[in-house]
Design a protein around this motif. Structure first.
Motif, PDB file in Angstrom:
ATOM      1  N   GLN A  81      41.008  42.961 -73.395  1.00  0.00           N
ATOM      2  CA  GLN A  81      41.724  44.239 -73.369  1.00  0.00           C
ATOM      3  C   GLN A  81      41.424  45.158 -74.289  1.00  0.00           C
ATOM      4  O   GLN A  81      41.357  44.679 -75.580  1.00  0.00           O
ATOM      5  CB  GLN A  81      43.628  44.067 -73.058  1.00  0.00           C
ATOM      6  N   LEU A 112      42.854  45.775 -69.012  1.00  0.00           N
ATOM      7  CA  LEU A 112      42.606  44.979 -69.145  1.00  0.00           C
ATOM      8  C   LEU A 112      41.082  44.793 -68.814  1.00  0.00           C
ATOM      9  O   LEU A 112      41.030  46.114 -67.455  1.00  0.00           O
ATOM     10  CB  LEU A 112      42.501  43.908 -67.717  1.00  0.00           C
ATOM     11  N   GLU A 170      48.045  37.618 -65.354  1.00  0.00           N
ATOM     12  CA  GLU A 170      48.602  37.781 -66.546  1.00  0.00           C
ATOM     13  C   GLU A 170      50.191  37.132 -66.206  1.00  0.00           C
ATOM     14  O   GLU A 170      50.445  36.256 -67.800  1.00  0.00           O
ATOM     15  CB  GLU A 170      49.462  39.570 -66.083  1.00  0.00           C
TER      16      GLU A 170
END
Ligand code: HEC
Length: 258
Positions: free
Chosen positions: A162, A195, A203
Motif C-alpha cells: 500500500q 493498495l 482486507e
C-alpha cells in the motif's frame, strides 16, 4: 567492545528517532485471550513471520503448548524452527549483532511488548496494518506508527503493498495549522492508504490475521491472564452463592426481632 558501543548508539538513535509516538490514531485491536483458536493461529503466524528476527525469551515452548492446548509434538514440529528445546524460551535464529548491522537496530525481544508499549495491543495492531512503500528510504518501507522504523513490512505478501495518499496541511484564517483528522505521514495529512498491489488476503482476512498475532502477543505478555479469565466465572458463582448464604443468615437473625 567497540561493536557493542556502536550497537548501543544505534539503539539509542532508533529510540530518539521514534520518540514522537504514533502519528496516526490507533485502531482498536479487540483481542480476546480466551479465544484459543485465535491464539493458536496467532502463534503460528508469529513463529513463521516474526520469530525469525524477534525472540520472546520469557515464553517457553512448553508453557505455550500447555496454555494453547497443543501437544509437545505439535509445538516442536509446527512452531519451533530454531532447534530450541521444548523447555526453552522462544529464541531467534539471527545473531542480534548481525541484525543491528542489517537493520540499524536490533529487533527487540517481544515477550512483554504488548504490555510495555504505550497503546499496547492497539499499538501493535495499527503498526502491523500501516506499513507503506517509501522509496526515499533504503529499506523501502515506512510506518506512521513507528516513524522511520528499521523493520521491513514482513507481512506484505499477505496484506499486499500500500502507498500513503496525503494532502498538504492547511491553516485556518488566523494562520494556525489545522490538525489532520486521520493523522500525519511525513509532514502531510494522511487521506488513506491505497493498495497498489493486492496480497494473498483481502482486507478482512488480513485484519483477522494481525488481530490473531496481536492476541498471541497479549497472551505472551501475561500468560497468567488466561488462567485468571478461566477462574473468573467460578469466582462470581462463589460470590453469588456466598451472598445467598449471607441473606439466609440475615433473614434468620431478623426473624426474632420483627
Ligand atoms: C526482518 C526482521 C524482522 C522481522 C521478521 C520482524 N521484525 Fe519487528 N522489528 C524489527 C526491527 C529491526 C525492529 C526495530 C525497529 C526500530 O526500532 O526502528 C522491530 C520492531 C518491532 C516492534 C516495535 C517494538 C518496540 O518495542 O519498539 C514490534 C511490535 C514488532 N517489531 C513486531 C513484529 C511482529 C509482530 C513481527 C511478525 C509479524 C515482526 N516484528 C517481524 C525486525 C523484524
Amino acid at each position: 567492545m567497540r561493536k557493542f558501543l556502536l550497537a548501543l548508539v544505534a539503539v539509542a538513535a532508533a529510540g530518539l528517532a521514534h520518540a514522537a509516538g504514533p502519528a496516526i490514531p490507533l485502531e482498536a485491536a479487540n483481542t480476546n485471550v480466551s479465544d484459543r483458536a485465535s491464539l493458536q493461529r496467532g502463534a503460528r503466524l508469529f513463529m513463521n513471520y516474526c520469530a525469525s528476527c524477534h525472540s520472546a525469551q520469557l515464553n517457553r515452548y512448553s508453557r505455550i503448548a500447555e496454555d494453547l492446548g497443543l501437544t509437545e509434538e505439535q509445538v516442536m514440529q509446527n512452531l519451533n524452527f530454531t532447534g530450541a528445546k521444548f523447555g526453552d524460551g522462544v529464541k531467534v535464529a539471527m545473531d542480534p549483532a548481525d541484525a543491528t548491522q542489517w537493520f540499524g537496530a536490533a529487533p527487540p525481544d517481544l515477550s512483554l511488548t504488548a504490555r510495555a508499549k504505550h497503546g499496547g495491543a492497539d499499538w501493535i495492531y495499527t503498526y502491523l496494518k500501516s506499513f507503506y512503500i517509501d522509496e526515499s528510504r533504503p529499506i523501502g518501507w515506512n510506518n506512521p506508527v513507528l516513524a522511520n522504523a528499521s523493520m521491513p513490512h514482513v507481512l506484505w505478501e499477505l496484506q499486499g503493498v500500500q502507498r500513503a495518499i496525503t494532502e498538504p496541511k492547511t491553516n485556518d484564517a488566523a494562520g494556525n495549522p489545522q490538525p489532520c483528522p486521520k493523522g500525519e505521514v511525513k509532514g502531510a495529512c494522511l487521506v488513506r492508504f491505497e493498495l497498489v498491489q493486492p496480497g494473498l488476503m483481502d482486507e478482512a482476512e488480513y485484519d483477522l490475521a494481525i488481530r490473531d498475532i496481536t492476541n498471541f502477543m497479549v497472551y505472551m505478555a501475561e500468560p497468567a491472564a488466561l488462567k485468571r479469565e478461566a477462574y473468573g466465572p467460578w469466582v462470581i458463582l462463589f460470590l453469588a452463592f456466598f451472598t445467598f448464604l449471607a441473606w439466609l443468615l440475615k433473614r434468620e437473625y431478623w426473624r426474632d426481632l420483627h
